[in-house]
Design an enzyme around this catalytic site. Structure first.
Site, mmCIF file in Angstrom:
data_model
loop_
_atom_site.group_PDB
_atom_site.id
_atom_site.type_symbol
_atom_site.label_atom_id
_atom_site.label_comp_id
_atom_site.label_asym_id
_atom_site.label_seq_id
_atom_site.Cartn_x
_atom_site.Cartn_y
_atom_site.Cartn_z
ATOM 1 N N LYS A 1 14.347 62.108 -13.832
ATOM 2 C CA LYS A 1 14.732 61.770 -12.458
ATOM 3 C C LYS A 1 16.128 61.184 -12.471
ATOM 4 O O LYS A 1 16.350 60.050 -12.884
ATOM 5 C CB LYS A 1 13.770 60.766 -11.811
ATOM 6 C CG LYS A 1 13.948 60.741 -10.267
ATOM 7 C CD LYS A 1 13.535 59.452 -9.630
ATOM 8 C CE LYS A 1 14.635 58.430 -9.588
ATOM 9 N NZ LYS A 1 15.796 58.802 -8.722
ATOM 10 N N GLU B 1 17.729 50.323 -20.905
ATOM 11 C CA GLU B 1 19.156 50.055 -21.099
ATOM 12 C C GLU B 1 19.684 49.584 -19.758
ATOM 13 O O GLU B 1 19.848 50.379 -18.833
ATOM 14 C CB GLU B 1 19.867 51.320 -21.593
ATOM 15 C CG GLU B 1 21.265 51.057 -22.135
ATOM 16 C CD GLU B 1 22.322 51.127 -21.051
ATOM 17 O OE1 GLU B 1 22.755 50.048 -20.585
ATOM 18 O OE2 GLU B 1 22.709 52.234 -20.672
ATOM 19 N N GLU C 1 26.787 41.309 -12.530
ATOM 20 C CA GLU C 1 27.487 42.573 -12.726
ATOM 21 C C GLU C 1 28.040 43.095 -11.401
ATOM 22 O O GLU C 1 27.308 43.172 -10.414
ATOM 23 C CB GLU C 1 26.516 43.586 -13.328
ATOM 24 C CG GLU C 1 27.145 44.869 -13.806
ATOM 25 C CD GLU C 1 26.134 45.750 -14.528
ATOM 26 O OE1 GLU C 1 26.497 46.325 -15.562
ATOM 27 O OE2 GLU C 1 24.988 45.866 -14.053
ATOM 28 N N CYS D 1 28.128 50.330 -17.881
ATOM 29 C CA CYS D 1 27.247 49.208 -18.227
ATOM 30 C C CYS D 1 27.897 48.273 -19.231
ATOM 31 O O CYS D 1 27.566 47.092 -19.284
ATOM 32 C CB CYS D 1 25.921 49.731 -18.758
ATOM 33 S SG CYS D 1 26.077 50.862 -20.157
#
Length: 498
Positions: free
Chosen positions: A181, A255, A390, A289
């Site tokens: 997905k 992750e 973040e 990331c």
């Protein structure tokens, strides 16, 4: 010359049982972030669509795919990689049209995807069990390494193909079947590579793709035939997925996000450090990331390096990511643009100073694009929102430091631990810092390096498990212990009976 403005609207369905499937549910639109225009429509998958994909994968796993030898699995993976490489230019343009990252970066990513497939394809027939040396020689005990079954792979929009293959390659090498997905922002390239897998000779149903948003992801995580989830994305989504998977007692590889420190000591090569700090945050418009969003610079170098960073950042060419001269493209979505704007505004209200950038540029011909200037903030408090969360946008916070003890404490003072950079010419210091920093990857005098045979993953809230390297295959295997009596002493007291 192809430009983002030239992209035409396309329609995609899911990819199930080896073919493209028309929407059985509603549709959603995908927007080109460079122009702000709709460029594609996709299936907004519901529970029944996900069930069809998982059932297809399960049928393949228990049928044709389960009968394919390990060596043939490897050959299929190699052929798939060859086809992806042959279509690299087309796939990279799709990637850039979806997320706005530079064509050069997307092309480089697509071109290394076959290396992952070659590496794990080569490992497929080297997965071995072992014979256990028991005390009693009349009993043979050995182990088998067996696949788990159907693996759900859920990936974000920033590096959609590379992140997908980082999970799919070891899972296929182990003999599992896949339901992928992709993010609703970047769905097209996933369907395109699934079609190439069929062309390579994979049995129908081994690799399936369902598109959609939260409902599709939740249905996939909760499906009783899904044996494991591999997820790359945000911290909150990862936490929710792990909780749902835990209810079914299935494993996850996660992750997740990062707030990575990029640390420059006074003795560093200033030219290399400047390039590494800028590239660590602005090369992908901060949409990575491992983005080095916290730059810590030793006080003796701080003023000089910050001046250089601000000057260079102001000269970054922002524009159409399909054009060769562009150095930074747009953010991937209106949601990401709004988040970046809001976080910079909050940082300013919390006392940070804008040293460069901080606004939305006007790009002639692309007035509807989701662009944001390369932004450098100074004076942000260590516990401020911008230093602890973040952004996933082109925003760098710079902070001076004095000594090693101080910077180790500052570098580790977040809930994340995905990556870090250290710039120094002192070899002993470099290795001391590598040990002291709590992160899954520490780069010394480089940044954003990644390869198929070196483990990648995070500490703390940046995730669990590792992708890449030999050990990644084991994450998609289970071990069976087989006991075989070779003699007649079935009641031999040396064996502890369960």
């Amino acid at each position: 010359m192809h430009r983002a403005a030239d992209m035409t609207t396309q329609s995609y369905g899911n990819f199930i049982s080896g073919r493209r499937v028309s929407a059985g549910s509603g549709l959603f639109e995908a927007t080109n972030p460079t122009t702000g225009a709709v460029w594609g429509t996709f299936t907004d998958s519901r529970i029944e669509d996900v069930d069809a994909a998982v059932s297809s994968a399960h049928t393949a796993f228990t049928g044709d795919w389960g009968r394919v030898s390990a060596s043939e699995r490897g050959r299929l993976m190699l052929r798939w990689g060859d086809l992806i490489l042959a279509n690299a230019e087309r796939l990279a343009r799709i990637e850039t049209g979806q997320n706005g990252k530079l064509l050069s970066e997307m092309l480089a990513q697509v071109r290394v995807v076959p290396e992952w497939l070659a590496y794990y394809g080569g490992l497929a027939d080297k997965i071995e069990g072992s014979v256990i040396p028991l005390k009693q020689t009349s009993v043979l005990n050995y182990t088998l390494k067996e696949p788990l079954g159907v693996i759900a792979v859920i990936v974000p929009w920033n590096s959609p193909l590379l992140l997908a293959i980082m999970a799919i390659a070891p899972a296929l090498s182990a003999g599992n079947a896949i339901v992928l997905k992709p993010s609703e922002v970047t769905s097209a390239s996933a369907i395109e590579i699934a079609a190439l897998a069929i062309e390579a000779g994979f049995p129908a149903g081994v690799i399936n793709v369902v598109t959609g948003a939260r409902e599709a992801g939740a249905a996939l995580v909760e499906h009783p035939l899904v044996a494991k989830i591999s997820f790359a994305g945000g911290e909150e989504a990862g936490r929710a997925i792990a909780a749902r998977a835990g209810q079914r007692l299935v494993g996850c590889t996660l992750e997740l996000g990062g707030k990575s420190p990029n640390i420059v000591f006074d003795d560093a090569d200033l030219d290399l450090a400047e390039a590494g700090v800028l590239g660590g945050i602005f090369a992908a418009a901060g949409q990575s990331c491992v983005a080095g969003s916290r730059a810590y610079i030793q006080r003796g170098t701080y003023d000089r390096l910050v001046d250089r960073l601000v000057s260079r950042a102001s000269k970054i060419r922002i524009g159409d990511p399909l054009e060769a001269g562009t150095q930074m493209g747009p953010l991937a979505s209106t949601a990401q643009l709004r988040k970046t704007i809001d976080m910079v505004a909050r940082a300013k209200s919390d006392g940070a100073d804008v040293l460069g950038g901080g606004g939305q540029p006007s790009i002639a011909g692309y007035e509807g694009g989701f662009f944001f200037e390369p932004t450098i903030l100074g004076g942000a408090a260590a516990d401020s929102f911008i230093m602890q969360n973040e952004v996933f946008g082109p925003v760098l916070c710079v902070t001076p430091f004095d000594d090693e003890d101080e910077i180790v404490e500052a570098a580790n003072a977040t809930r994340f631990g995905l990556a870090a950079g250290v710039w120094t010419n002192d070899l002993r210091r470099a290795h001391r810092m590598a040990r002291a920093i709590k992160a899954g990857t520490v780069w010394i005098n480089t940044y954003r390096a990644l390869t198929y045979n070196s483990p990648f993953g995070g500490y703390k809230n940046s995730g669990q498990g590792r992708l890449n390297g030999v050990d990644a295959v084991n994450a998609f295997l289970q071990t069976k212990s087989v006991w075989c009596e070779l003699g007649t002493a079935v009641n031999d007291p040396f064996v502890i009976r369960a």
